[in-house]
Write a protein that holds these residues in place. Sequence first.
Motif, PDB file in Angstrom:
ATOM      1  N   GLN A 193       5.056  33.445  -4.186  1.00  0.00           N
ATOM      2  CA  GLN A 193       6.140  32.451  -4.131  1.00  0.00           C
ATOM      3  C   GLN A 193       5.895  31.471  -2.981  1.00  0.00           C
ATOM      4  OE1 GLN A 193       9.577  35.041  -3.854  1.00  0.00           O
ATOM      5  NE2 GLN A 193       9.922  34.884  -6.049  1.00  0.00           N
ATOM      6  N   THR A 194       4.682  31.022  -2.849  1.00  0.00           N
ATOM      7  CA  THR A 194       4.326  30.160  -1.721  1.00  0.00           C
ATOM      8  C   THR A 194       4.309  28.677  -2.074  1.00  0.00           C
ATOM      9  OG1 THR A 194       1.994  30.547  -2.258  1.00  0.00           O
ATOM     10  CG2 THR A 194       2.974  31.947  -0.562  1.00  0.00           C
ATOM     11  N   ALA A 195       4.289  28.348  -3.370  1.00  0.00           N
ATOM     12  CA  ALA A 195       4.228  26.935  -3.757  1.00  0.00           C
ATOM     13  C   ALA A 195       5.551  26.241  -3.454  1.00  0.00           C
ATOM     14  CB  ALA A 195       3.906  26.802  -5.239  1.00  0.00           C
ATOM     15  N   ARG A 196       5.479  24.991  -3.048  1.00  0.00           N
ATOM     16  CA  ARG A 196       6.681  24.204  -2.760  1.00  0.00           C
ATOM     17  C   ARG A 196       7.377  23.859  -4.074  1.00  0.00           C
ATOM     18  NH1 ARG A 196       7.734  20.966   1.918  1.00  0.00           N
ATOM     19  NH2 ARG A 196       9.396  19.438   1.595  1.00  0.00           N
ATOM     20  N   THR A 197       8.697  23.956  -4.079  1.00  0.00           N
ATOM     21  CA  THR A 197       9.470  23.617  -5.269  1.00  0.00           C
ATOM     22  C   THR A 197      10.526  22.562  -4.936  1.00  0.00           C
ATOM     23  OG1 THR A 197      11.051  25.417  -4.847  1.00  0.00           O
ATOM     24  CG2 THR A 197       9.195  25.897  -6.315  1.00  0.00           C
ATOM     25  N   ASP A 205       5.008  12.808   0.270  1.00  0.00           N
ATOM     26  CA  ASP A 205       4.633  12.980   1.684  1.00  0.00           C
ATOM     27  C   ASP A 205       4.022  14.360   1.905  1.00  0.00           C
ATOM     28  OD1 ASP A 205       5.576  10.465   2.274  1.00  0.00           O
ATOM     29  OD2 ASP A 205       7.511  11.156   3.038  1.00  0.00           O
ATOM     30  N   TYR A 206       4.620  15.363   1.300  1.00  0.00           N
ATOM     31  CA  TYR A 206       4.110  16.731   1.453  1.00  0.00           C
ATOM     32  C   TYR A 206       2.693  16.847   0.898  1.00  0.00           C
ATOM     33  CZ  TYR A 206       3.537  21.707   0.461  1.00  0.00           C
ATOM     34  OH  TYR A 206       3.048  22.994   0.369  1.00  0.00           O
ATOM     35  N   LEU A 207       2.456  16.287  -0.283  1.00  0.00           N
ATOM     36  CA  LEU A 207       1.132  16.379  -0.900  1.00  0.00           C
ATOM     37  C   LEU A 207       0.074  15.650  -0.076  1.00  0.00           C
ATOM     38  CD1 LEU A 207       2.120  15.904  -4.646  1.00  0.00           C
ATOM     39  CD2 LEU A 207       1.161  17.961  -3.616  1.00  0.00           C
ATOM     40  N   LEU A 208       0.448  14.512   0.503  1.00  0.00           N
ATOM     41  CA  LEU A 208      -0.499  13.745   1.292  1.00  0.00           C
ATOM     42  C   LEU A 208      -0.805  14.404   2.636  1.00  0.00           C
ATOM     43  CD1 LEU A 208       0.812  10.132   0.574  1.00  0.00           C
ATOM     44  CD2 LEU A 208      -1.303  11.161  -0.263  1.00  0.00           C
ATOM     45  N   ALA A 227      10.290  22.579 -15.049  1.00  0.00           N
ATOM     46  CA  ALA A 227      10.321  21.248 -15.665  1.00  0.00           C
ATOM     47  C   ALA A 227       8.933  20.618 -15.683  1.00  0.00           C
ATOM     48  CB  ALA A 227      11.296  20.342 -14.916  1.00  0.00           C
ATOM     49  N   GLY A 228       8.141  20.818 -14.619  1.00  0.00           N
ATOM     50  CA  GLY A 228       6.811  20.213 -14.551  1.00  0.00           C
ATOM     51  C   GLY A 228       6.245  20.331 -13.150  1.00  0.00           C
ATOM     52  N   ILE A 229       5.206  19.532 -12.871  1.00  0.00           N
ATOM     53  CA  ILE A 229       4.611  19.504 -11.534  1.00  0.00           C
ATOM     54  C   ILE A 229       4.339  18.062 -11.125  1.00  0.00           C
ATOM     55  CG2 ILE A 229       3.555  21.796 -11.705  1.00  0.00           C
ATOM     56  CD1 ILE A 229       0.884  20.416 -12.266  1.00  0.00           C
ATOM     57  N   VAL A 230       4.378  17.837  -9.827  1.00  0.00           N
ATOM     58  CA  VAL A 230       3.981  16.558  -9.241  1.00  0.00           C
ATOM     59  C   VAL A 230       2.653  16.777  -8.538  1.00  0.00           C
ATOM     60  CG1 VAL A 230       4.559  14.823  -7.509  1.00  0.00           C
ATOM     61  CG2 VAL A 230       6.351  15.758  -8.962  1.00  0.00           C
ATOM     62  N   THR A 231       1.679  15.899  -8.801  1.00  0.00           N
ATOM     63  CA  THR A 231       0.344  16.037  -8.229  1.00  0.00           C
ATOM     64  C   THR A 231      -0.012  14.792  -7.410  1.00  0.00           C
ATOM     65  OG1 THR A 231      -0.759  14.982 -10.101  1.00  0.00           O
ATOM     66  CG2 THR A 231      -0.323  17.357 -10.266  1.00  0.00           C
ATOM     67  N   LYS A 232      -1.182  14.816  -6.807  1.00  0.00           N
ATOM     68  CA  LYS A 232      -1.636  13.645  -6.069  1.00  0.00           C
ATOM     69  C   LYS A 232      -1.836  12.447  -6.997  1.00  0.00           C
ATOM     70  CE  LYS A 232      -3.670  15.698  -1.916  1.00  0.00           C
ATOM     71  NZ  LYS A 232      -3.258  17.095  -2.046  1.00  0.00           N
ATOM     72  N   THR A 233      -2.108  12.694  -8.256  1.00  0.00           N
ATOM     73  CA  THR A 233      -2.173  11.602  -9.232  1.00  0.00           C
ATOM     74  C   THR A 233      -0.820  10.913  -9.359  1.00  0.00           C
ATOM     75  OG1 THR A 233      -3.857  12.815 -10.465  1.00  0.00           O
ATOM     76  CG2 THR A 233      -2.753  11.019 -11.616  1.00  0.00           C
ATOM     77  N   SER A 234       0.254  11.707  -9.241  1.00  0.00           N
ATOM     78  CA  SER A 234       1.606  11.131  -9.266  1.00  0.00           C
ATOM     79  C   SER A 234       1.810  10.190  -8.091  1.00  0.00           C
ATOM     80  CB  SER A 234       2.654  12.251  -9.211  1.00  0.00           C
ATOM     81  OG  SER A 234       2.438  13.224 -10.193  1.00  0.00           O
ATOM     82  N   VAL A 235       1.264  10.569  -6.923  1.00  0.00           N
ATOM     83  CA  VAL A 235       1.367   9.724  -5.739  1.00  0.00           C
ATOM     84  C   VAL A 235       0.648   8.405  -5.996  1.00  0.00           C
ATOM     85  CG1 VAL A 235       0.930   9.536  -3.274  1.00  0.00           C
ATOM     86  CG2 VAL A 235       1.412  11.782  -4.279  1.00  0.00           C
ATOM     87  N   ALA A 236      -0.564   8.480  -6.574  1.00  0.00           N
ATOM     88  CA  ALA A 236      -1.326   7.272  -6.861  1.00  0.00           C
ATOM     89  C   ALA A 236      -0.571   6.361  -7.823  1.00  0.00           C
ATOM     90  CB  ALA A 236      -2.685   7.646  -7.451  1.00  0.00           C
ATOM     91  N   ARG A 237       0.075   6.970  -8.806  1.00  0.00           N
ATOM     92  CA  ARG A 237       0.845   6.173  -9.764  1.00  0.00           C
ATOM     93  C   ARG A 237       1.990   5.436  -9.082  1.00  0.00           C
ATOM     94  NH1 ARG A 237       4.736   8.915 -14.238  1.00  0.00           N
ATOM     95  NH2 ARG A 237       5.981   7.066 -14.700  1.00  0.00           N
ATOM     96  N   SER A 238       2.672   6.119  -8.170  1.00  0.00           N
ATOM     97  CA  SER A 238       3.778   5.500  -7.452  1.00  0.00           C
ATOM     98  C   SER A 238       3.296   4.348  -6.574  1.00  0.00           C
ATOM     99  CB  SER A 238       4.493   6.540  -6.586  1.00  0.00           C
ATOM    100  OG  SER A 238       5.488   5.942  -5.788  1.00  0.00           O
ATOM    101  N   VAL A 239       2.175   4.574  -5.877  1.00  0.00           N
ATOM    102  CA  VAL A 239       1.629   3.521  -5.025  1.00  0.00           C
ATOM    103  C   VAL A 239       1.246   2.311  -5.867  1.00  0.00           C
ATOM    104  CG1 VAL A 239      -0.321   2.900  -3.536  1.00  0.00           C
ATOM    105  CG2 VAL A 239       0.848   5.096  -3.228  1.00  0.00           C
ATOM    106  N   ALA A 240       0.610   2.561  -7.005  1.00  0.00           N
ATOM    107  CA  ALA A 240       0.209   1.468  -7.874  1.00  0.00           C
ATOM    108  C   ALA A 240       1.414   0.671  -8.368  1.00  0.00           C
ATOM    109  CB  ALA A 240      -0.584   2.017  -9.063  1.00  0.00           C
ATOM    110  N   GLU A 241       2.473   1.380  -8.759  1.00  0.00           N
ATOM    111  CA  GLU A 241       3.686   0.699  -9.224  1.00  0.00           C
ATOM    112  C   GLU A 241       4.284  -0.179  -8.134  1.00  0.00           C
ATOM    113  OE1 GLU A 241       6.542   3.377 -10.789  1.00  0.00           O
ATOM    114  OE2 GLU A 241       5.342   3.921 -12.548  1.00  0.00           O
ATOM    115  N   ASN A 242       4.327   0.351  -6.907  1.00  0.00           N
ATOM    116  CA  ASN A 242       4.908  -0.399  -5.803  1.00  0.00           C
ATOM    117  C   ASN A 242       4.065  -1.624  -5.452  1.00  0.00           C
ATOM    118  OD1 ASN A 242       7.187   1.201  -5.409  1.00  0.00           O
ATOM    119  ND2 ASN A 242       6.062   2.661  -4.138  1.00  0.00           N
ATOM    120  N   LEU A 243       2.734  -1.471  -5.485  1.00  0.00           N
ATOM    121  CA  LEU A 243       1.863  -2.602  -5.197  1.00  0.00           C
ATOM    122  C   LEU A 243       2.021  -3.688  -6.259  1.00  0.00           C
ATOM    123  CD1 LEU A 243      -1.405  -0.804  -4.034  1.00  0.00           C
ATOM    124  CD2 LEU A 243       0.126  -2.195  -2.627  1.00  0.00           C
TER     125      LEU A 243
END
Length: 370
Positions: free
Chosen positions: A313-317, A329-332, A349-365
């Motif tokens: 039970q060590t994964a962040r939820t 922020d946690y993933l980075l 429900a699902g997982i958030v990955t570093k790819t999700s971070v890249a997608r968010s950065v791309a959207e903001n840019l």
Amino acid sequence: MIQFEHVNKSYGKNLILNDLNFTIPDGQFVVLIGPSGCGKTTTLKTINRLIEPDSGHIYIDGQDITKVDKVQLRRHIGYVIQQIGLFPNMTVAENICVVPKLLNYDKERCDQIVQDMLKLVGMEAHRNKYPAELSGGQQQRIGVLRALAASPPIVLMDEPFGALDPQTREILQDEVKKLQQKLGKTVIFVTHDMDEALKLADIIIFMDGGVVVQMASPEEMLEHPATERIADFLGKHAPESKNEHLVERFMRTNVRAVKKNRGVMECAELMARYSVDTLLVKDETGHYLGTVSIGDIRKWGRDLSSIEPIVRQTARTVYVGEDARESFDYLLESSAPYVIVLNRDNTIAGIVTKTSVARSVAENLWREQR
């Protein structure tokens, strides 16, 4: 059911509780929150008569608690505090069975309680250890188990995780919520942390100046805060500030999850087939339990028929509806490959990955360039 009727409490000229009137249904996880000095801890302590109101009445299942002997009342209400309060000269097993022994349970029944309680949190091997041999998180787990040992219908928790590090705190929050749902207890939980309140609560009671300002579900409070003070507490969680950053907008839903009774070889083959090194694990009803890794299967799997003993039970939820930016922020900042997103009922429900971070950065840019 717990009922407050016109409850008041003052210390000298300071009015601490001002005409409290509310009802807590059975089996609910209720969080008391508000600014320092708002009366939340005093409210909690009136339920087990550690503090006596000046006027008004508190009823448990229709019975006025002032008509019940204080000692007997407290033996049927679990109580967990931040300082834990384990007896240092007693083993884990002895600490857990303090109240059952006071209730004259026999040795066989006490031993069964210890076994059942420790199994709930995977600490069976620690029964003969002393508190000094445990980590802070482990001590707090035993404090929670001690409060549950005599199966009280009500458990009071006064900022129990406030002194723990963030990761341990998150893990214990998840464990306590699962225990509450599994055992059907009524939990009244004091915190000053809105993140914690939104994660745990079925009902939030927001207090200010000794008054209940709003009593509502997390969703209702987020959508319709009753005052500016509540809106300030909600802060980043308020809908208008996070509509574009909800964690579910960035999560992957095609995750690999298995039940805890699946075979070790079967899970290893699944990992190989889908090119992953970890699987999410759920119980028979679909609730999230933890993760199992190929490393642990390699190390321990030869002697096991199922993966259940090596679930971690060590994964962040996080929960659906929370701000994705904290997960980003946690993933980075960590080496973690993902953050697990849960529905409010603790199903996956699902997982958030570093790819999700890249997608968010791309959207903001892209938005800034327009």
